[in-house]
Motif scaffolding. Structure first.
Motif, PDB file in Angstrom:
ATOM      1  N   ALA A  32       0.843  -1.179   0.031  1.00  0.00           N
ATOM      2  CA  ALA A  32      -0.067   0.194  -0.001  1.00  0.00           C
ATOM      3  C   ALA A  32       0.731   1.422  -0.031  1.00  0.00           C
ATOM      4  CB  ALA A  32      -0.983   0.064   1.020  1.00  0.00           C
ATOM      5  N   ASN A 214       1.905   1.292  -3.907  1.00  0.00           N
ATOM      6  CA  ASN A 214       0.531   2.363  -3.927  1.00  0.00           C
ATOM      7  C   ASN A 214      -0.608   1.449  -4.021  1.00  0.00           C
ATOM      8  OD1 ASN A 214       1.530   4.790  -3.286  1.00  0.00           O
ATOM      9  ND2 ASN A 214       2.494   4.863  -5.110  1.00  0.00           N
ATOM     10  N   THR A 215      -0.590   0.186  -3.938  1.00  0.00           N
ATOM     11  CA  THR A 215      -1.696  -0.906  -4.137  1.00  0.00           C
ATOM     12  C   THR A 215      -2.256  -1.250  -3.128  1.00  0.00           C
ATOM     13  OG1 THR A 215      -0.616  -1.263  -6.109  1.00  0.00           O
ATOM     14  CG2 THR A 215      -2.232  -2.808  -5.613  1.00  0.00           C
ATOM     15  N   GLN A 216      -3.582  -1.276  -2.569  1.00  0.00           N
ATOM     16  CA  GLN A 216      -4.441  -1.763  -1.618  1.00  0.00           C
ATOM     17  C   GLN A 216      -4.710  -3.471  -2.065  1.00  0.00           C
ATOM     18  OE1 GLN A 216      -4.859  -0.632   1.248  1.00  0.00           O
ATOM     19  NE2 GLN A 216      -4.136   1.475   1.343  1.00  0.00           N
TER      20      GLN A 216
END
Length: 382
Positions: A32, A214-216
């Motif tokens: 994230a 930057n990835t949930q």
């Protein structure tokens, strides 16, 4: 080729991803945050050139030769000895408590034997089986040293009375009856020459590994993969169904100066009247480098909120009960293994994190060969 998801690009996720990639798996690593290495993330400060430990200092130390050899494939470790100082009552002392600390504090010139005998007179020997942090301290160092070096610092760090904390926390802090002021006692100690993020970058540098920052990662994403290694917070995976597990978080106040600010890497502040727990001067974590300017951070500990970065699991009675509920949910979740500090809700040093990740990957590969069930936890969290 099976596809594995690894959630979290810290040491747990990176080590597992690399081992599986080397055994023929395609691995997708998601995080994230906008950077690798989790709370171990390091980066150059653009104004001073100092390598900054962005989430507080991380000093590598271990007796595990396997872990040491593993990391040395990806970095050059430079010699570093963590020599902590503490300010208490307007004076500076050496930590951990050692013969110099004892002689300074009590105004004595004890020999090792004399110091040991003296501390025995200070200790509360009526406490035969210490259960709390305070009982542990009173039993082994006595009231004066406890109140000077441990009580106020602990209240600030944990936000509660030391009478509410388990004795096991203080067992991490040794008392020495010689002049050894090395904070750690492990065989292998050092700092990576180019920082920790560079290590994680090299570990993840494999053609079968892809990384998305930057990835949930959501629980609903699990079905897209043959298996998931989840190193995020176990309660967050289940959308905090039973509430939020308790963590402490840190706020950092930046301090910049010319030259040398405090003369050491870590200065603790034991007095409860000082709001921060310590100041760290990061140029000292790279003593082989030279810098004309310096950057420091005063650390403030507080309860972790929903939007904060979790640092230290609290694991008191309330959290243990809630953790048990999440552990049961995790055991029923198909295709997911929970790993690392957040996934198992345990305080872990870096070397233990890496060792457990290596073992988790090995067990996964072995169980896959035997077509056996992959467990939710490779290390029991309770």
């Amino acid at each position: 080729m099976e596809t594995i998801a690894v959630v979290g690009a810290g040491f747990s996720g990176a080590v597992i991803a690399r081992q599986l990639a080397e055994h023929g798996y395609r691995v997708k690593v998601v995080d994230a945050r906008p950077h690798l290495a989790g709370n171990c993330h390091t980066e150059r400060d653009d104004k001073t050139g100092v390598m900054v430990h962005r989430y507080g200092p991380h000093i590598f130390h271990t007796d595990n030769e396997k872990v040491w050899d593993y990391l040395n494939q990806f970095t050059e470790f430079m010699p570093f000895t963590n020599r902590v100082k503490t300010t208490s009552g307007g004076k500076v002392f050496s930590l951990p408590v050692n013969l110099l600390t004892i002689n300074q504090f009590f105004g004595k010139t004890f020999s090792p034997t004399e110091a040991r005998e003296f501390i025995e007179t200070q200790a509360d020997l009526s406490i035969e089986n210490p259960q709390t942090f305070e009982e542990q301290a009173l039993r082994f160092v006595g009231k004066d040293l406890y109140e000077a070096f441990f009580k106020g610092y602990t209240e600030k760090q944990w936000g509660c009375s030391p009478t509410q904390l388990p004795a096991s926390i203080l067992k991490r802090l040794p008392v020495r009856f010689n002049y050894d002021d090395n904070y750690f006692f492990h065989k292998y100690q050092g700092m990576p020459k180019e920082g920790y993020t560079a290590i994680v970058e090299k570990i993840l540098d494999h053609p079968a590994i892809s990384v998305s920052l930057n990835t949930q990662f959501k629980r609903s994403d699990t079905g897209n993969y043959d298996h998931v290694f989840y190193s995020g917070p176990v309660d967050a995976y289940f959308d905090h169904q039973y509430g939020r597990l308790g963590y402490r978080t840190l706020d950092f106040e930046e301090i910049r100066a010319d030259g040398d600010y405090q003369g050491c890497a870590v200065m603790n502040y034991g007095d409860a009247t000082v709001p921060y727990t310590r100041i760290t001067e990061h140029r000292y974590f790279s003593p082989w480098e030279e810098h004309t300017k310096t950057i420091c951070f005063a650390e403030y500990s507080r309860e972790c909120g929903p939007d904060d970065i979790p640092y230290y699991p609290i694991r008191l009675t309330e959290e243990q009960a809630m953790l048990s509920q999440y552990v049961e949910l995790a055991r029923e979740e198909p295709g997911v293994s929970f790993v690392g500090r957040l996934g198992t809700y345990r305080y872990l040093d870096m070397d233990v994190t890496i060792a457990e990740a290596m073992e988790a990957a090995d067990r996964f590969l072995s169980l896959q060969r035997d077509e056996a069930k992959i467990p939710a936890f490779f290390v029991e969290p309770i």
